[in-house]
Motif scaffolding. Structure first.
Motif, PDB file in Angstrom:
ATOM      1  N   ASN A   1       0.827  -1.206   0.000  1.00 35.24           N
ATOM      2  CA  ASN A   1       0.000   0.000   0.000  1.00 35.24           C
ATOM      3  C   ASN A   1       0.859   1.254   0.000  1.00 35.24           C
ATOM      4  N   ILE A   2       1.913   1.234   0.809  1.00 32.66           N
ATOM      5  CA  ILE A   2       2.820   2.377   0.873  1.00 32.66           C
ATOM      6  C   ILE A   2       3.508   2.574  -0.472  1.00 32.66           C
ATOM      7  N   PHE A   3       3.943   1.454  -1.047  1.00 33.82           N
ATOM      8  CA  PHE A   3       4.625   1.525  -2.344  1.00 33.82           C
ATOM      9  C   PHE A   3       3.720   2.162  -3.391  1.00 33.82           C
ATOM     10  N   ARG A   4       2.483   1.724  -3.432  1.00 35.94           N
ATOM     11  CA  ARG A   4       1.550   2.262  -4.431  1.00 35.94           C
ATOM     12  C   ARG A   4       1.221   3.722  -4.157  1.00 35.94           C
ATOM     13  N   GLN A   5       1.078   4.030  -2.866  1.00 28.32           N
ATOM     14  CA  GLN A   5       0.695   5.387  -2.483  1.00 28.32           C
ATOM     15  C   GLN A   5       1.776   6.401  -2.850  1.00 28.32           C
ATOM     16  N   PHE A   6       3.046   6.006  -2.666  1.00 25.66           N
ATOM     17  CA  PHE A   6       4.129   6.975  -2.845  1.00 25.66           C
ATOM     18  C   PHE A   6       4.859   6.835  -4.177  1.00 25.66           C
ATOM     19  N   ASP A   7       4.417   5.880  -5.007  1.00 18.68           N
ATOM     20  CA  ASP A   7       4.909   5.851  -6.384  1.00 18.68           C
ATOM     21  C   ASP A   7       4.110   6.916  -7.142  1.00 18.68           C
ATOM     22  N   LEU A   8       4.512   8.164  -6.928  1.00 18.66           N
ATOM     23  CA  LEU A   8       3.673   9.303  -7.308  1.00 18.66           C
ATOM     24  C   LEU A   8       3.420   9.368  -8.811  1.00 18.66           C
ATOM     25  N   ASP A   9       4.426   8.979  -9.600  1.00 17.94           N
ATOM     26  CA  ASP A   9       4.252   9.054 -11.050  1.00 17.94           C
ATOM     27  C   ASP A   9       3.816   7.696 -11.643  1.00 17.94           C
TER      28      ASP A   9
END
Ligand code: CA
Length: 119
Positions: free
Chosen positions: A30-38
């Motif tokens: 979830n964190i990975f998806r949330q902060f993969d901003l682009d």
């Protein structure tokens, strides 16, 4: 408190350990998806800083750079496999628990299961 690794080196993970691991991987995903901003599928250095802080790891600039250099691929992105490896490593470092075998079995499990949950 049973050892994760058996004497022959094979992984032995109980249901409780697996549940803990699984919950961690899901929250890290979830964190990975949330902060993969682009939405590139990898973490840039900047995204990585935000993600690590969200995961509870505050690194100074130098350590952050070391971590990104270590886990980023040639295009300077950290993919989900490396992201999890990185968090497992940081958690081992920060938790100060002398359980290096835990890291090994986690990484092999994560590698196995990330194929199912990653994008
Ligand atoms: Ca990205």
């Amino acid at each position: 408190d049973s050892p994760i690794l058996q004497k022959d080196g094979s992984a032995r993970l109980g249901l409780v350990e697996f549940q803990i691991l699984w919950n961690k991987i899901r929250s890290w995903l979830n964190i990975f998806r949330q902060f993969d901003l682009d939405k590139s599928g990898t973490m840039s250095s900047y995204e990585m800083r935000l993600a690590l802080e969200a995961a509870g790891f505050k690194l100074d600039n130098k350590l952050h750079q070391v971590v990104v250099d270590r886990y980023a691929d040639d295009s300077l992105g950290v993919d989900f496999d490396n992201f999890v490896s990185c968090l497992v490593k940081l958690e081992t470092m920060f938790s100060n628990q002398p359980k290096p075998s835990t890291t090994l079995s986690w990484v092999s499990l994560v590698t196995y299961y990330s194929e199912e949950i990653c994008y």
